[in-house]
Design an enzyme around this catalytic site. Structure first.
Site: not given
Length: 380
Positions: A74-75, A78
């Site tokens: 998920h990170e 980003h």
């Protein structure tokens, strides 16, 4: 990945993998152990029969690890989009119940914030889709992996949906601010409206949880109560960033009594020598401000380089800020590095985060008085 590009910094609990720097909360292994215990002793025994306890522990431990991997993916979503938009990543930090991708500077356009915020939930949805394909189309319940991928699909779907809640600093809150910012063109106004919207939604969730506890008394009353309280805490902690309005001292790194350029570099840069390439340094040995000479940080390999042997050149507009010359810090100035020298009363007083300065001046010209010398925190 080359093996030489990965190392672990035990003192700072950082993992460096190629260009990615990952830091891990020291209590995270304990959380993983507790999660593995809950899955292996409570969840999986109710889902399937296994012939030995170690098999439950293997399945629970693997699931716990991959929950953390899911947060990391998920990170990385980003981070990958941020880098594609030329916003460097300071680090990815994994803490007890989530993660955070730290950018070296804020997105300076609404579209940047929108795509960076959306990338995390999209990465989680991608993992959820892959896991769903594995358990729904590839495997069947006779395999242990079927239960693993089913749980992984559910947890990644929840990660994506949770982060899309429009409460700052969750991804949904950042998406909301980026949309408002794109519509009204002002970051500060968008932040204020996002804070108000987040308070309304968090309060609504709390009222719904109280209604569930008082009247409905559903099977999810504990979950709804925890979610509402956590959202109130999330909104409360995020409001500080939404209220942020820097003064001069917040964007200037002071350099008290630096008499030489070498001393200035050594004072300001260690232990973060990666900042060197993003700086312009003043030459302090040539009687400024009448003859402003500068050295570009990209010619430095480390703070220990002999600066006297490096090429200097005359400073031009965008190479410095003089607090006595407002034209040098106008929002129309394009700065030639991320960190540039700041002059006041004929001497160098520090280094300024020029990208942040230009952003704030563009967003709020009415606050330009914050940069007058008499208001500069730490500027004398």
């Amino acid at each position: 990945m080359n093996i030489s590009s990965a190392f672990y910094d035990f003192r700072n609990r950082n993992v460096q993998i190629s260009r990615w720097r990952l830091s891990i909360d020291p209590l995270l292994p304990l959380v993983l152990l507790l999660l593995a215990w809950a899955l292996s002793s409570r969840y999986y025994p109710e889902m399937l029969y296994l012939s030995a306890a170690w098999k439950y522990w293997m399945l629970g431990g693997l699931t716990a690890v991959f929950i953390t991997v899911s947060i990391l993916i998920h990170e990385l979503g980003h981070s990958s989009v941020a880098r594609a938009l030329n916003i460097p990543i300071e680090r990815i930090h994994l803490y007890l119940f989530g993660g955070m991708a730290e950018l070296q500077h804020r997105p300076h356009a609404a579209r940047q914030e929108f795509w960076i915020a959306l990338a995390g939930p999209m990465a989680s949805l991608g993992v959820a889709l892959f896991s769903w394909v594995m358990y729904a189309l590839v495997l069947d319940p006779t395999f242990m992996a079927w239960y693993f991928f089913r749980f992984l699909a559910l947890i990644n779907l929840l990660i994506a949906l949770f982060n899309l809640l429009p409460i700052f600093p969750l991804d949904g809150g950042r998406l909301l601010r980026s949309v408002i910012w794109a519509v009204n063109g002002n970051y500060l106004r968008a932040s204020w409206l996002t804070k108000r919207a987040g308070s309304f939604i968090a309060g609504l969730l709390l009222l719904l949880a109280l209604a569930d506890y008082t009247w409905l008394q559903s099977d999810y009353v504990i979950f709804s109560g925890i979610l509402a309280l956590y959202m109130m805490y999330t909104w409360y902690s995020g409001r500080y960033e939404l209220n942020y309005m820097p003064s001069a001292g917040d964007l200037i790194r002071p350099a008290p009594e630096a008499e030489t350029t070498q001393a200035l570099v050594e004072q300001l840069m260690p232990p973060r020598e990666q900042l060197l390439k993003r700086c312009i340094f003043p030459v302090l040995e040539h009687g400024e401000p009448y003859e402003r000479l500068i050295i570009e940080g990209k010619v430095l390999n480390s703070a220990a380089d002999d600066i006297s042997q490096l090429p200097a050149k005359p400073a031009v507009t965008g190479d410095f800020i003089d607090l006595d010359e407002p034209n040098s810090w106008s929002s129309s100035v394009v700065y030639n590095a991320e960190w540039i020298p700041v002059y006041h009363s004929g001497r160098v007083v520090g280094m300024c985060d020029a990208k942040e300065l230009r952003f704030w001046l563009q967003q709020n010209e009415n606050a330009i008085h914050l940069w007058l010398p008499r208001t500069g925190k730490g500027i004398t």
